[in-house]
Every structure is written in structure tokens, then in C-alpha cells.
Write a protein that holds these residues in place. Structure first.
Motif, PDB file in Angstrom:
ATOM      1  N   LEU A  77      48.803  43.249  32.463  1.00 42.60           N
ATOM      2  CA  LEU A  77      48.239  41.993  31.953  1.00 42.60           C
ATOM      3  C   LEU A  77      47.108  42.246  30.963  1.00 42.60           C
ATOM      4  N   ILE A  78      46.260  43.223  31.268  1.00 44.65           N
ATOM      5  CA  ILE A  78      45.079  43.437  30.425  1.00 44.65           C
ATOM      6  C   ILE A  78      45.272  44.541  29.389  1.00 44.65           C
ATOM      7  N   ALA A  79      46.466  45.134  29.344  1.00 46.47           N
ATOM      8  CA  ALA A  79      46.688  46.331  28.525  1.00 46.47           C
ATOM      9  C   ALA A  79      46.341  46.139  27.052  1.00 46.47           C
ATOM     10  N   LEU A 112      43.665  35.028  46.227  1.00 43.72           N
ATOM     11  CA  LEU A 112      43.623  34.693  44.804  1.00 43.72           C
ATOM     12  C   LEU A 112      43.223  35.922  43.987  1.00 43.72           C
ATOM     13  N   GLN A 113      42.285  36.678  44.497  1.00 44.88           N
ATOM     14  CA  GLN A 113      41.871  37.882  43.772  1.00 44.88           C
ATOM     15  C   GLN A 113      42.979  38.929  43.747  1.00 44.88           C
ATOM     16  N   ARG A 114      43.742  39.025  44.834  1.00 43.56           N
ATOM     17  CA  ARG A 114      44.891  39.937  44.842  1.00 43.56           C
ATOM     18  C   ARG A 114      45.935  39.487  43.814  1.00 43.56           C
ATOM     19  N   ALA A 115      46.116  38.177  43.683  1.00 46.17           N
ATOM     20  CA  ALA A 115      47.087  37.672  42.713  1.00 46.17           C
ATOM     21  C   ALA A 115      46.745  38.157  41.306  1.00 46.17           C
ATOM     22  N   PHE A 116      45.461  38.221  40.997  1.00 48.84           N
ATOM     23  CA  PHE A 116      45.037  38.693  39.677  1.00 48.84           C
ATOM     24  C   PHE A 116      44.972  40.214  39.612  1.00 48.84           C
ATOM     25  N   TYR A 117      44.203  40.822  40.508  1.00 45.67           N
ATOM     26  CA  TYR A 117      43.900  42.243  40.388  1.00 45.67           C
ATOM     27  C   TYR A 117      45.029  43.170  40.836  1.00 45.67           C
ATOM     28  N   VAL A 118      45.974  42.648  41.611  1.00 48.57           N
ATOM     29  CA  VAL A 118      47.108  43.471  42.036  1.00 48.57           C
ATOM     30  C   VAL A 118      48.387  43.041  41.319  1.00 48.57           C
ATOM     31  N   GLY A 120      48.641  40.801  38.791  1.00 49.61           N
ATOM     32  CA  GLY A 120      48.498  40.534  37.365  1.00 49.61           C
ATOM     33  C   GLY A 120      48.842  39.117  36.971  1.00 49.61           C
ATOM     34  N   LEU A 121      48.529  38.153  37.833  1.00 45.82           N
ATOM     35  CA  LEU A 121      48.816  36.745  37.553  1.00 45.82           C
ATOM     36  C   LEU A 121      47.564  36.058  37.020  1.00 45.82           C
ATOM     37  N   SER A 122      47.747  35.240  36.009  1.00 46.67           N
ATOM     38  CA  SER A 122      46.621  34.522  35.421  1.00 46.67           C
ATOM     39  C   SER A 122      46.131  33.436  36.356  1.00 46.67           C
ATOM     40  N   LEU A 123      44.818  33.324  36.488  1.00 49.60           N
ATOM     41  CA  LEU A 123      44.232  32.285  37.325  1.00 49.60           C
ATOM     42  C   LEU A 123      44.061  30.975  36.555  1.00 49.60           C
TER      43      LEU A 123
END
Length: 205
Positions: A77-79, A112-118, A120-123
Motif C-alpha cells: 500500500l505504501i510502496a 482496525l490497526q491490523r487492517a491497515f498495518y497488516v 494494507g487496507l485504507s482507513l
């Protein structure tokens, strides 16, 4: 007494603190935990992630210190550096999840943090809240509707104001609140044992 957990869903150190918070909550089931969004990336800080050059190094430090996972989905996601972390959107999502299951707010914040940091889902994406809600056994339609509604915007703004009024200047911050007494028991990083010792000291006359 209750615990007030001031965090930001887009804060890596908050992601790293999730394990400690869950352990503290499990050790003290009678101690309510209020989850408050701090608003880390709002206004002029709502810019592409490439403008925060320290992210990768900071994440490596967080992983080493806390064991937190930063997954392949997140790395993808952040690449290219174009992803924008919008803490107002994340705070609306926290508010929607919190409304659906107030007693499980801490676990939902961690999910929610796992959804993003693991994963790679946008919040900022309603689909992310649908996924988190479904996995938690909540009414996903209601959570998504709340995320997109006006009440969640009001709740997000209220969270930011509460964070400031509590004197929080960094995330995560865990506060013990007893009447008018507000005492930090963790800032940035702490183990569950360290938090326990600080809570015990507060209870000792």
C-alpha cells in the motif's frame, strides 16, 4: 476509575501498543476502557506518506521493541509513497465501531490497526469497516452507514478536542481517570506489567 486510551489508528506506536492494551484490559475486566482518537494526520499533516521519511525506520524500531507485525499488504500500500493517511476518516471509523460495540472498543481499535498495518487496507474506505465489523460479529451495514454519517464526523471532532483537553501530546497515551484526577500510566510504549505497577501505585493510599 477508568482507563482512557488516546491513540491514532494511523500511528505505528499505537499499533505496537495494541498487545499491551489488550493484556491490561484482560487483567482488569472491571476497569472500563474509553477509546479516543487523537487526530495525528489532520489538516496540513494530511499529505502523501512519502513526505514522512522516517516511517520505515520507525516501523522497524516498533516491530523490534513490541513485536508488532507490519504485513506485506501494508508494504504494498505504501510502496509508491502516494498513500495519504487521513486521521479524520479513521476517527470516524473508530466512532462507528465504538458505537456498535462500546464494551469492545479497545479490541476493535486493535483490529482496525491490523487492517491497515497488516492487511494494507485504507482507513478511508468503507469496505475496511465492513470487513472489521463482519469479523467482529457486528452489524456491518450499520457500521458502514455510521462511518459515512454526520454523527461520526461530530464524534471524531469531539475526540480530537477531548484528546487536547486531557493534555495529550503524543500517541499512544493511556490515562487513568478517577474523578478529576488524570494520571498517565503509559506513553508511547510500556509493558502490561509496567502499567499494572503504575495502577497499583494509584490505588495505594
Amino acid at each position: 476509575m477508568q482507563l482512557v486510551y488516546v491513540f491514532d489508528a494511523y500511528c505505528g506506536w499505537s499499533h505496537g501498543f495494541s498487545g499491551t492494551l489488550n493484556e491490561v484490559a484482560s487483567r482488569h475486566p472491571a476497569l472500563p476502557v474509553q477509546v479516543v482518537s487523537g487526530g495525528l494526520f489532520t489538516g496540513s499533516r494530511r499529505v502523501p506518506i512519502r513526505e514522512f521519511g522516517y516511517v520505515q525506520g520507525s516501523n522497524a524500531q516498533i516491530a523490534e521493541l513490541t513485536g508488532a507485525e507490519f504485513g506485506e499488504g501494508y508494504e504494498r500500500l505504501i510502496a509508491d509513497g502516494s498513500f495519504v493517511m487521513d486521521s479524520e476518516a479513521a476517527a470516524r471509523g473508530v466512532a462507528a465501531l465504538r458505537q456498535a460495540a462500546p464494551a469492545h472498543a479497545a479490541k476493535l481499535a486493535a483490529a482496525l490497526q491490523r487492517a491497515f498495518y497488516v492487511d494494507g487496507l485504507s482507513l478511508s474506505d468503507p469496505a475496511t469497516y465492513r470487513k472489521v465489523a463482519e469479523e467482529a460479529g457486528l452489524d456491518a451495514d450499520a457500521v458502514v452507514t455510521a462511518f459515512e454519517g454526520a454523527e461520526a464526523r461530530v464524534a471524531a471532532t469531539a475526540d480530537f478536542h477531548l484528546s487536547a483537553s486531557l493534555g495529550v501530546t503524543g500517541f499512544p497515551t493511556l490515562l487513568a481517570v478517577d474523578g478529576d484526577s488524570v494520571t498517565p500510566v503509559a506513553r508511547g510504549h510500556a509493558t502490561a506489567d509496567e502499567v499494572d505497577r503504575r495502577l497499583a501505585a494509584l490505588r495505594t493510599p
